[in-house]
Design a protein around this motif. Structure first.
Motif, PDB file in Angstrom:
ATOM      1  N   ARG A  41       3.051  10.962 -11.278  1.00 17.26           N
ATOM      2  CA  ARG A  41       2.656  11.542 -10.184  1.00 17.26           C
ATOM      3  C   ARG A  41       1.671  12.840 -10.747  1.00 17.26           C
ATOM      4  NH1 ARG A  41       6.864  13.069  -5.849  1.00 17.26           N
ATOM      5  NH2 ARG A  41       7.090  10.593  -5.025  1.00 17.26           N
ATOM      6  N   ASP A  42       0.518  12.809 -10.258  1.00 20.75           N
ATOM      7  CA  ASP A  42      -0.305  13.843 -10.343  1.00 20.75           C
ATOM      8  C   ASP A  42       0.290  15.310 -10.153  1.00 20.75           C
ATOM      9  OD1 ASP A  42      -2.740  12.184 -11.377  1.00 20.75           O
ATOM     10  OD2 ASP A  42      -2.802  11.661  -9.399  1.00 20.75           O
ATOM     11  N   SER A  43       1.022  15.155  -8.887  1.00 15.68           N
ATOM     12  CA  SER A  43       1.472  16.497  -8.483  1.00 15.68           C
ATOM     13  C   SER A  43       2.470  17.151  -9.696  1.00 15.68           C
ATOM     14  CB  SER A  43       2.328  16.490  -7.229  1.00 15.68           C
ATOM     15  OG  SER A  43       3.224  15.327  -7.414  1.00 15.68           O
ATOM     16  N   GLU A  44       3.176  16.250 -10.625  1.00 18.71           N
ATOM     17  CA  GLU A  44       4.157  16.681 -11.480  1.00 18.71           C
ATOM     18  C   GLU A  44       3.412  16.983 -12.782  1.00 18.71           C
ATOM     19  OE1 GLU A  44       7.293  14.109 -11.240  1.00 18.71           O
ATOM     20  OE2 GLU A  44       7.588  14.431  -9.240  1.00 18.71           O
ATOM     21  N   LYS A  68      -0.263   9.458  -1.080  1.00 13.98           N
ATOM     22  CA  LYS A  68      -1.415   9.350  -2.298  1.00 13.98           C
ATOM     23  C   LYS A  68      -1.958  10.605  -2.332  1.00 13.98           C
ATOM     24  CE  LYS A  68      -3.861   5.573  -0.957  1.00 13.98           C
ATOM     25  NZ  LYS A  68      -4.655   4.528  -0.871  1.00 13.98           N
ATOM     26  N   ALA A  69      -2.428  11.106  -1.292  1.00 17.56           N
ATOM     27  CA  ALA A  69      -3.100  12.456  -1.396  1.00 17.56           C
ATOM     28  C   ALA A  69      -2.306  13.615  -2.118  1.00 17.56           C
ATOM     29  CB  ALA A  69      -3.759  12.994  -0.087  1.00 17.56           C
ATOM     30  N   GLN A  70      -0.819  13.776  -1.732  1.00 16.37           N
ATOM     31  CA  GLN A  70      -0.219  14.744  -2.190  1.00 16.37           C
ATOM     32  C   GLN A  70       0.399  14.426  -3.596  1.00 16.37           C
ATOM     33  OE1 GLN A  70       3.303  15.132   0.573  1.00 16.37           O
ATOM     34  NE2 GLN A  70       4.052  16.871  -0.452  1.00 16.37           N
ATOM     35  N   HIS A  71       0.852  12.982  -4.039  1.00 18.38           N
ATOM     36  CA  HIS A  71       1.293  12.800  -5.365  1.00 18.38           C
ATOM     37  C   HIS A  71       0.469  12.069  -6.246  1.00 18.38           C
ATOM     38  CE1 HIS A  71       5.154  14.538  -4.136  1.00 18.38           C
ATOM     39  NE2 HIS A  71       5.181  13.943  -3.283  1.00 18.38           N
ATOM     40  N   TYR A  72      -0.707  11.446  -5.794  1.00 20.68           N
ATOM     41  CA  TYR A  72      -1.329  10.272  -6.644  1.00 20.68           C
ATOM     42  C   TYR A  72      -2.992  10.537  -6.335  1.00 20.68           C
ATOM     43  CZ  TYR A  72       3.309   8.257  -7.093  1.00 20.68           C
ATOM     44  OH  TYR A  72       4.732   7.851  -7.287  1.00 20.68           O
ATOM     45  N   ALA A  73      -3.489  11.814  -6.364  1.00 25.49           N
ATOM     46  CA  ALA A  73      -4.814  11.748  -5.774  1.00 25.49           C
ATOM     47  C   ALA A  73      -5.576  10.976  -6.850  1.00 25.49           C
ATOM     48  CB  ALA A  73      -4.867  13.443  -5.935  1.00 25.49           C
ATOM     49  N   ILE A  74      -5.193  11.198  -8.285  1.00 22.62           N
ATOM     50  CA  ILE A  74      -6.162  10.494  -9.178  1.00 22.62           C
ATOM     51  C   ILE A  74      -5.653   9.456  -9.478  1.00 22.62           C
ATOM     52  CG2 ILE A  74      -6.721  10.836 -11.594  1.00 22.62           C
ATOM     53  CD1 ILE A  74      -6.442  13.951 -11.129  1.00 22.62           C
ATOM     54  N   GLN A  75      -4.240   8.904  -9.767  1.00 22.67           N
ATOM     55  CA  GLN A  75      -3.681   7.693 -10.089  1.00 22.67           C
ATOM     56  C   GLN A  75      -4.267   6.673  -9.372  1.00 22.67           C
ATOM     57  OE1 GLN A  75      -2.567   7.776 -13.333  1.00 22.67           O
ATOM     58  NE2 GLN A  75      -2.892  10.023 -13.052  1.00 22.67           N
ATOM     59  N   MET A  80       0.899  -1.252   0.068  1.00 22.53           N
ATOM     60  CA  MET A  80       0.155  -0.007  -0.081  1.00 22.53           C
ATOM     61  C   MET A  80       0.814   1.276   0.089  1.00 22.53           C
ATOM     62  SD  MET A  80      -3.013  -0.875   2.560  1.00 22.53           S
ATOM     63  CE  MET A  80      -3.018  -2.422   3.513  1.00 22.53           C
ATOM     64  N   LEU A  81       0.390   2.377  -0.188  1.00 19.68           N
ATOM     65  CA  LEU A  81       0.944   3.685  -0.137  1.00 19.68           C
ATOM     66  C   LEU A  81       0.400   4.288   1.056  1.00 19.68           C
ATOM     67  CD1 LEU A  81       3.105   3.806  -2.395  1.00 19.68           C
ATOM     68  CD2 LEU A  81       1.826   5.586  -3.467  1.00 19.68           C
ATOM     69  N   PRO A  82       1.350   5.183   1.749  1.00 15.43           N
ATOM     70  CA  PRO A  82       0.748   6.104   2.938  1.00 15.43           C
ATOM     71  C   PRO A  82      -0.389   7.095   2.262  1.00 15.43           C
ATOM     72  CG  PRO A  82       2.834   5.939   2.827  1.00 15.43           C
ATOM     73  CD  PRO A  82       2.720   5.243   1.581  1.00 15.43           C
TER      74      PRO A  82
END
Ligand SMILES: Cc1cc2nc3c(=O)[nH]c(=O)nc-3n(C[C@H](O)[C@H](O)[C@H](O)COP(=O)(O)OP(=O)(O)OC[C@H]3O[C@@H](n4cnc5c(N)ncnc54)[C@H](O)[C@@H]3O)c2cc1C
Ligand code: SF4
Length: 563
Positions: free
Chosen positions: A86-89, A63-70, A57-59
């Motif tokens: 990374r959605d953030s990027e 997830k919220a910071q970098h992968y909110a959509i993925q 799993m991912l913390p």
């Protein structure tokens, strides 16, 4: 010219184009915006759960910071997150009240690593649909045009499945099927008895149940039924660009791959009506450079391709390359998701199954075909389904502590079955992507603005599909039936299509019957953006067939000097 051909993107469609062009003897350059990925070496498929970061799993914070959509994709976990952006990027925008989930991966192989591998042919019900009901433009091809190419790509990719003789789901070149488990067999019998127009068949999927010499020659082996496919498969048990098309292309000695090469735009020579250069930004250094070739294939995925074409403005194409029709970026579609139902069965408790299975069953479209079963909507839907004893993961995602949890893990739970509907989405001009005027990404490329919603027809399809799924489960003895709804956000089907559609008329479409731009002779587009309608089946097999067909056509035109 640096190369005979340039292929932009190394995913499912780009991989196929590169293989076919290289095998025709053309020196081919593949430009991939993401990083290099070494087949086998870079996968985590042999890591046991206790060796995975956070047990797979991912913390939540990460997830919220970098992968909110993925991270909303079922295939996303700590062993596969390296194959999602990374959605953030990689930002994009949508209207506040009309979200769109753009699920993607930027790396060598694209989403061919994370895809679900379900592979079905489209039929003439699909290719005729636009012409018959007037939504969208007529497809410039019919099933007969694509049938030999489906044969070709199925044989090479290795598709397991069973022939059923259904007009709406044409048969193919299949490896042995995986088989249905006991409750699926019982479900099949009941559904087909109650509804003669419905068929339950084993899933058709891109897994080597019995590899052929051409698969083995590429270093691929039989699928071991491990169910960790989204991490990449070191056995090459499923089809991906990395396991299949790129190794085949490399064998010819004609392939050059450059990774971390973001295609920013294509230059256009109006006098010759040709793409004259492919401009690239180095993802790491941000340095620009340009490549030339006799023919250019854009296979950057539906939204990525739209971004490149729209960015390629010139005096003669002020709205984007090959966009005389104003269709580039418009008619965005995705399969309608959030359809279907799930239930548990009180029986079969003395039955189990051996091992795992990366695919279940398929119940193809049955509504609005021959007039026997009609709906209050246009087009149709199909179901993917599977069933398992409810603690099949034995501890994976099973909440609890102590003796009670141990007791629960000791015995498999009840049988559970889920039917996941995929509904057709109509092409509509106002479902579109445009470029942001003022905002750009870290490489200076204008952000995509995606504006896409479901309409009344999609809502009606969702309502009927969920109702039918619940009724079929109930009739087969399932209890605790819950709907898979509500209808999901567009994009969640991960089957984006339509932003550079094929058609007969250059005034209303971008590409001709061979995926060649009507207005730019050496430009081809073969990813999902070329689709004039979605059909109900998973689309990637059709992208493969179209890609192979277009590549051979381009090679013929190059050979005859026509381009
Ligand atoms: C979890 C999941 C499950 C799925 N299940 C199925 C399924 O069961 N069946 C099915 O048919 N489909 C499925 N799909 C969809 C399938 O993955 C896509 O339809 C398919 O990968 C599209 O192929 P493509 O070549 O168009 O794009 P991609 O495979 O996305 O590849 C596009 C490539 O282009 C590169 N690129 C993008 N922009 C640029 C640029 N500017 N310059 C250079 N390179 C660029 C990207 O980095 C990427 O490598 C699934 C997808 C996901 C994520
Ligand atoms: S199920 Fe088959 S294809 Fe998937 S990871 Fe395991 S061996 Fe590879």
């Amino acid at each position: 010219m640096d190369f005979d051909a340039i292929v932009v993107g190394s995913g499912i469609s780009g991989g196929w184009v590169a293989k076919e062009l290289c095998e025709r003897g053309l020196k081919t350059l593949m430009l991939e915006r993401g990083r290099d990925v070494q087949h086998r070496v870079d996968y985590l498929d042999f890591a046991p759960p206790w060796e995975l970061p956070h047990r797979g799993m991912l913390p939540e914070e990460e997830k919220a910071q970098h992968y909110a959509i993925q991270s909303t994709s079922y295939a996303f976990n700590s062993a596969s997150s390296q194959f999602f952006v990374r959605d953030s990027e990689h930002p994009y925008s949508t209207p506040m009240d009309r979200p769109f989930k753009w699920i993607r991966g930027y790396h060598l192989g694209g989403r061919s690593i994370t895809w679900g591998r379900q592979t079905y042919r489209m039929s003439d019900f699909d290719f005729n649909a636009n012409r018959l009901d007037g939504h969208g433009v007529d497809w410039p091809i019919r099933y007969a045009d694509l049938s030999p190419w489906y044969d070709r790509v199925e044989s090479f990719a290795g598709i397991s499945g069973s022939n059923e003789g259904l007009e709406q789901l044409p048969d193919g070149q299949f490896l042995p099927p995986m088989g249905l488990n006991c409750v699926e067999q019982a479900f099949k019998q009941k559904v087909e008895t109650d509804h003669p127009s419905r068929r339950v068949t084993v899933a058709r999927c891109a897994h080597l149940t019995e590899p052929k010499p051409e698969h083995i020659a590429l270093g691929r082996g039989p699928c071991q039924l491990r169910n960790v496919c989204e991490r990449g498969c070191g056995y090459g048990g499923y089809f991906s660009s990395l396991s299949a098309t790129l190794p085949a292309a490399r064998k010819t000695g004609n392939l050059t791959v450059i990774t971390d090469a973001i295609v920013e735009r294509l230059d256009y020579d109006h006098a010759k009506r040709r793409v004259s250069g492919v401009r690239v930004i180095d993802a790491k250094t941000k340095q620009g450079r340009s490549y030339q070739a006799r023919v250019v294939f854009v296979c950057a995925s539906t939204l990525g391709t739209a971004q490149i074409l729209l960015s390629s403005r010139s005096e003669h194409f002020p709205n984007g390359l090959a966009n005389r029709s104003d269709a580039v970026g418009r008619y965005l579609m995705d399969h309608v998701m959030g359809l279907g139902a799930t239930g548990t069965h009180p029986g079969f408790l003395d039955r189990y199954y051996y091992g795992r299975r990366p695919a279940g069953f398929y119940l193809p479209r049955y509504v609005n075909l021959d007039g026997r079963d009609t709906g209050n909507f246009l087009r149709g839907f199909g179901f993917q389904g599977y069933s398992y004893r409810s603690s099949w993961g034995r501890g994976v995602g099973e909440p609890g502590v102590g003796a009670e949890l141990k007791q629960r893990l000791r015995y498999p739970g009840r049988w559970e079955m889920t039917l996941i509907g995929f509904g057709e989405m109509l092409p509509r001009a106002d479902n579109r992507v445009t470029l942001e005027e003022k905002r750009s990404d870290r490489w200076g490329i204008p952000l995509l603005h995606i504006d896409c919603t479901h309409g009344e027809n999609e809502r009606r399809i969702a309502e009927r599909a969920s109702r039918d799924a619940a009724a079929m489960l109930a009739a087969s003895g399932y209890e605790n039936i819950t709907s898979n709804g509500p209808i999901r956000t567009p994009g969640e089907g991960v089957h984006e299509m339509g932003t550079a559609r094929m058609g007969l008329d250059p005034a209303t479409s971008v590409l001709n019957r061979y995926n060649q731009a009507h207005d730019v002779t050496n430009l081809f587009v073969t990813d999902g953006s070329c689709m004039a309608s979605t059909g109900t089946v998973n689309p990637s097999l059709t992208y493969m067939a179209l890609s192979a067909r277009a590549a051979h056509h381009a090679a013929d035109l190059l050979g005859s000097g026509e381009i």
